[in-house]
Design an enzyme around this catalytic site. Structure first.
Site, mmCIF file in Angstrom:
data_model
loop_
_atom_site.group_PDB
_atom_site.id
_atom_site.type_symbol
_atom_site.label_atom_id
_atom_site.label_comp_id
_atom_site.label_asym_id
_atom_site.label_seq_id
_atom_site.Cartn_x
_atom_site.Cartn_y
_atom_site.Cartn_z
ATOM 1 N N LYS A 80 0.481 -1.125 0.232
ATOM 2 C CA LYS A 80 -0.122 0.283 0.048
ATOM 3 C C LYS A 80 1.186 2.015 0.518
ATOM 4 O O LYS A 80 2.243 1.517 0.757
ATOM 5 C CB LYS A 80 -0.690 -0.218 0.917
ATOM 6 N N SER A 155 -10.219 1.001 2.829
ATOM 7 C CA SER A 155 -9.079 2.483 1.405
ATOM 8 C C SER A 155 -7.895 1.697 1.369
ATOM 9 O O SER A 155 -7.267 1.609 -0.130
ATOM 10 C CB SER A 155 -8.421 3.842 2.674
ATOM 11 N N SER A 179 -10.339 -0.747 6.433
ATOM 12 C CA SER A 179 -9.176 -0.716 5.294
ATOM 13 C C SER A 179 -8.546 -1.723 4.471
ATOM 14 O O SER A 179 -8.293 -1.243 4.094
ATOM 15 C CB SER A 179 -8.211 0.415 5.302
#
Ligand code: MG
Ligand code: ZN
Lengths: 503, 105, 516
Positions: A80, A155, A179
């Site tokens: 990420k 996310s 997330s």
């Protein structure tokens, strides 16, 4: 000829170790897959081909020298984009950090690399992890590999989508209120949020420091367990004061039966407003699957969980405001040009560097921490946090894990949910676990009956019982593999399978 | 009590986020909606309930040793300044702190 | 403006201090492993943590926590076992995260006190009849006006220092008028302890003495070099006035830029007089920060506080809470050496030192150590042992300051030369210059330079005779009642003996001859 689409992380590492193929061939195959699939999924903000090939070359050289290879040797991994990796930018999908070059490497990233992993790139996300769809990325959206007209969740949407599309075998995400688990559910992959403190946060750009936790995505529970081993084997990180030693072999009891163990179900949650019928049906099938494997099913209560969203939306924005105060355009980050004064430079850099949601959360946090308001919301929210934690502790006296949805619905179409406060409600099943710091994992149950999109079960467990969580997750996976419940497993999304990635 | 645009403007000023008039209006709407969402917190009787600031059980007294370790984290000057928007020699640079105002800090 | 003494007759000055001390003797910063050094080129000792880079996390320095616990124990504080770090937010780029990691309502050390012994001229600043300490206990005066008063310490908390800013384009590097500023983060993250007193101080002298005591205590603990000049110890003074008899506190002003003990005293003195003048003319005192300008001997307004600053304090989630164990506290206690107060009392008791001399010697750990080593060289049975001991103190207090490279052996040797009247005080000064920084024995220097005083009366008698014969005028003056003239005659004898005669002996012999 093998395809990366059908190889697990363990199989890739074994294949590299045995000389069935080289790490470089694996890296090349992964880069090929990314090349041919990325335009439709857009999971990455940056593909690190050079770093991937260098790492693979090192792995191959080690093998040639007769050295023992790590447990993730040659496994393509995506990170990420809120995790630092020297040699890449770390943008947090924000204009604020569009040009930010990592100056050090995050502990979680380093540990996967030390285990032999091949870093293929940095994945898209909601800006600074504020969001549930990855739409708030300042750069582009990411499409759900199972239906590119739908959101991948967020996310950590880029990481989930990259794994679901077969662009990476493993990916890391971060989970502040769901997330990892929610995008895992939307994209039909396994996603784990370990217990708070299990994985170091050093080098991961903070959102909510008391809530954030790094965890892995994979298409198989075993791959997630393998990644957990790499993340935790070295024990607590001396650079993260809140990290703790929880090193166990997560693979060791993975396939043990769940017979005699107890699954808790929270009736109040299964009847929650907003939970779709197809998700409820899938969950019912998952419960039945576990029961058929000999697990006991009991009902447990979490009386204060209804306030978890409120507590979360007090605590998280406050921590976010504080953590993002450092972005003032001085030491790094977007700097508004031609300002005459420092105050002007700071407030314009922040106004133009941050996107809408980042500004909203910080404004809310700055308000909630102000004197008088702190006493009315912040302090009580932390007390409610205690009540929720106690609820869970009581529930875990009656059961080993709790089974609940990962998200109230399957992935929705772009544009279907736009109101921020309505979006916040979609975290209703995941947030409470961040509030109390416990571990949770989202396991695919196959495709839902109405939307034909992936649907998942979430398992939650007591703090530092992440191994047992994985054992239950594996039991569900086994059931799904054997056609129990919905069937279907967690393959690479069909539209993407087979496009590049051949070894 | 709802937050007025003036209230929100003050918060924005404190948080160093410049808002245009229309952004201020939208932000005020958002802030009030968001605060409404938090109402459940105010309905509890929390007498005697300890807050949980750290969700990590009984972890405490975490400390490191007073030992210089340049190899772990220290950044060479070029790396330290690398991401800065504006520098001067070995320094980070900021524009005038007071502008034309007379007030001193 | 009225004089301080006059003002303090009608007004009571209420003074509190906030003292920031950098823990300069540590090796690394508060929350990272960067080297502690402010002398290196700008931004040399920096890392992601102290530059506030995204993703960096703090780890508290164990030795810093140990140091603050030592500071708390040494100032009679309660050590709070349970406490947390908080974040204090303000947007200013000297704090790399735009918040300072500091402590909240509960500090590591709370509710201590230091007992201040005020002597000499300074004691007169406090009006005779102001007889209560801040904590309500009576203040008793000795016959000479000296008194001891307890000064309560509210708290000592742990925090981190800010970066240094260099302002360019303005006058004299001041921020006003600067067109740009440069930031050096070497100092950012330096362990800093902040001590806050209760408003128990009543005179500039008490404030000055408190700071001096604190400096001596912290230096003795070895936790800081406590340099006001270089800023490793910094002091802000809060001051308000109220009419005698009034119990309500007046509006206070905060004094900054105090970088010497003299500045502290003078700034407070000025401010007390200024506030009295404003109030007596019917004006009001604003809550404001004022800057001491030593060159103009005045304070000027820096910043008016219209509203209380709202720093959005909340517990730092990146740092685990503290539950200090008894072991940890006892370990800190075990590291505390004899403190200046105790040392001072012992010097008075054991060596018969004057309190002021004892204070000077006990205050600085290096000086105290040198003194004790020198005194230890005096053999108990030795002739004039007590006199030599007292002379060691005398040398240390009156001759030594300014001489860094003098050993205990040299001090002892010099003291013995003086105590046995082998040399004069003026000669001792010369010998000290000669041996400073060398291994030379003062005895040898004295011999080499032929300085040894003649204390043999038979050798001195002819000189006395000669001088008395030569200075008939002075002899007559003496007999007319001007006894002081002996001084002149001693001088003549010294001259005649080329400085080698013992002046005390000359004095004695002259008087005997004149009275005969
Ligand atoms: Mg302070
Ligand atoms: Zn540092």
């Amino acid at each position: 000829m093998a395809s990366l689409d059908s190889l697990s992380a363990a199989q890739i590492a074994a294949g590299v170790a045995q000389g069935d193929f080289t790490a470089t061939e694996v890296a090349q195959a992964a880069l090929d897959a990314i090349d041919s699939r990325e335009k439709d999924v857009q999971a990455f903000l940056q593909v690190s081909a050079d770093l991937a090939l260098e790492a693979a070359k090192r792995t191959d050289a080690r093998r040639a020298a007769g050295e023992k290879l790590g447990p993730l040797a040659g496994v393509p991994v995506a990170f990420k984009d809120n995790m630092h990796l020297v040699g890449t930018r770390t943008t947090c999908a924000s204009k604020m950090l569009a040009n930010y070059d990592s100056v050090f490497t995050a502990t979680c990233v380093q540990r996967l690399l030390d285990a032999g992993a091949t870093p293929v790139g940095k994945t898209n996300m909601d800006e600074f992890a504020f969001g549930s769809t990855t739409e708030s990325s300042a750069f582009h959206r990411t499409n759900n590999p199972w239906d590119t007209g739908r959101v991948p969740g967020g996310s950590s949407g880029g990481s989930a989508a990259a794994v679901a599309a077969g662009e990476a075998t493993l990916a890391l995400g971060s989970d502040t209120g769901g997330s990892i688990r929610q995008p895992a559910s939307f994209c039909g992959v396994v996603g784990m949020k370990p217990t708070y403190g299990a994985v170091s946060r050093y080098g991961v750009v903070a959102f909510g420091s008391s809530l954030d936790q790094v965890g892995p995505f994979g298409r198989r529970v075993e791959d997630v367990a393998l990644a957990m081993n790499a993340l935790t084997a070295e024990g607590a990180d001396p650079l993260d004061s809140t990290s703790q030693n929880c090193a166990v072999d997560f693979l060791e009891h993975l396939d043990d039966p769940v017979e005699g163990l107890t699954v808790g179900v929270v009736p109040q949650l299964m009847e929650a407003k907003g939970l779709s019928q197809e998700v409820r049906d899938a969950l019912t099938a998952a419960v039945a699957s576990l029961a058929s494997q000999g697990a006991r099913v009991v009902e447990v209560e979490l009386p204060n969980i209804a306030s978890a969203i409120a507590a979360y939306y007090v605590i998280a924005p406050c921590e976010a405001f504080s953590n993002l105060a450092r972005f003032d355009g001085v030491r790094y980050g977007y700097q508004e040009p031609d300002c005459q004064t420092l105050a002007e430079q700071t407030s314009l850099s922040r106004a133009h560097g941050f996107g809408e949601e980042a500004k909203r959360r910080q404004m809310l946090g700055a308000y909630l921490l102000s004197s008088g308001v702190y006493e009315k919301y912040y302090y009580p929210a932390q007390q409610v946090r205690t009540l929720i934690t106690q609820d869970y502790a009581r529930a875990y006296q009656k059961c080993d894990v709790i089974l609940l949805p990962s998200a109230p619905t399957t992935a929705w179409r772009f544009g279907d949910v736009s109101d921020p406060t309505q979006m916040y409600a979609s975290d209703m099943f995941t947030i409470s676990n961040n509030i109390c710091g416990n571990g949770g994992i989202s396991v695919p149950l196959g495709l839902a009956t109405q939307s034909h999109m992936p649907v998942s079960a979430q398992l939650q467990g007591p703090a530092f019982s992440d191994r047992r969580l994985l054992r239950f997750a594996r039991a569900i996976e086994r059931g799904v593999d054997q056609g129990l419940g919905l069937g279907g497993g967690a393959p690479v999304a069909p539209d993407f399978a087979g496009r590049g990635g051949d070894l | 009590m709802a937050l007025s645009q003036d209230d929100v403007a003050q918060i924005a000023d404190y948080a160093r986020i410049a808002l245009t008039p229309s952004e201020l209006e939208q932000m005020t709407t958002y802030m009030n909606e968001a605060v409404d969402l938090l109402e459940p917190i105010t309905h509890y009787d929390l007498d005697g309930v300890e807050p949980t600031f750290h969700p990590i059980g009984d972890l405490s007294n975490v400390m490191g040793e007073d030992v210089v370790d340049d190899s772990v984290r220290a950044l060479p000057i070029d790396v330290a300044l690398h991401n800065a928007g504006s520098t001067h020699d070995r320094y980070f640079r900021v524009p005038s702190i007071l502008g034309d105002s007379e007030e001193d800090f | 403006m009225k004089k301080l003494q006059e003002v303090l007759r009608d007004w009571e000055a209420v003074i509190g201090l906030e003292v920031h001390t950098e823990l300069t003797t540590l090796d690394t910063k508060m929350f990272c492993n960067c080297r502690l050094s402010h002398d290196d080129p700008p931004n040399t000792n920096v890392c992601p943590v102290c530059l506030g880079m995204p993703g960096a996390l703090p780890v508290p320095n164990r030795k810093a926590i140990q140091s603050i616990v030592m500071a708390g124990l040494a100032t009679n504080c309660q050590i709070m076992k349970h406490s947390m770090f908080y974040r204090k937010h303000y947007f200013y780029p000297d704090m790399a995260k735009n918040f300072q990691t500091t402590q909240g309502p509960v500090a590591f050390c709370m509710h201590g006190h230091l007992d201040l012994s005020v002597e000499g001229e300074g004691a007169a600043e406090r009006p005779e009849w102001e007889s209560t300490a801040g904590d309500g206990t009576p203040v008793e005066r000795a016959a000479d006006g000296s008194y001891t008063v307890p000064i309560r310490i509210l708290r000592i908390h742990m925090e981190e220092d800010a970066a240094k800013m260099v302002h360019s384009g303005g006058t004299e590097g001041r921020i006003t008028g600067a067109s740009e500023s440069f930031i050096d983060y070497n100092r950012c993250g330096t362990p800093l302890i902040e001590l806050v007193t209760e408003p128990d101080l009543r005179t500039p002298e008490e404030a000055r003495l408190f700071m001096e005591d604190l400096q001596q205590t912290f230096r003795t603990l070895g936790i800081s070099d406590c340099s006001l000049e270089s800023g490793s110890m910094r002091c802000d003074g809060n001051i308000s006035l109220r009419r005698r008899g009034e119990t309500r506190l007046g509006t206070k002003a905060e004094m900054k830029n105090i970088n010497s003990f003299k500045s502290l005293h003078d700034a407070l003195e000025y401010e007390i007089c200024r506030q009295a003048e404003v109030l007596e003319e019917g004006g009001i005192i604003y809550q404001e920060t004022r800057h001491w300008e030593p060159s103009h001997h005045r304070t000027v307004v820096m910043r008016v506080k219209e509203t209380e600053d709202d720093y959005r304090l909340f517990p730092d989630p990146d740092l685990a809470p503290f539950d200090l164990t008894d072991d940890f506290i006892n370990e800190a206690r075990a590291r505390i050496p004899e403190l200046p107060h105790a040392k001072r009392d012992r010097y008075v008791r054991d060596f018969g030192l004057k309190p002021a001399d004892a204070r000077q010697l006990a205050g600085d750990p290096a000086t105290a150590a040198l003194f004790e080593s020198a005194v230890a060289l005096v053999k108990p049975g030795e002739k004039d042992a007590a006199k030599v001991q007292a002379t060691v103190a005398n040398v240390m207090v009156n001759l030594l300051p300014g001489h860094e490279g003098v050993s205990a052996e040299q001090v002892f040797s010099l003291a013995r030369l003086l105590a046995t009247d082998a040399i004069t005080f003026a000669q001792a000064r010369e010998v000290l210059e000669a041996v400073d920084g060398t291994d030379d024995d003062p005895e040898r220097v004295v011999d080499e330079r032929g300085m040894r005083q003649v204390s043999d009366t038979s050798a001195l008698a002819p000189i006395v005779e000669e001088v008395l014969a030569r200075c008939q005028d002075q002899v007559n003056q003496y007999h007319d009642g001007n006894k002081k003239v002996v001084g002149y005659l001693v001088g003549q004898c010294m001259k005649a003996s080329k400085g080698k005669g013992n002046p005390k002996l000359f004095n004695q012999m002259l008087r005997e001859a004149l009275e005969a």
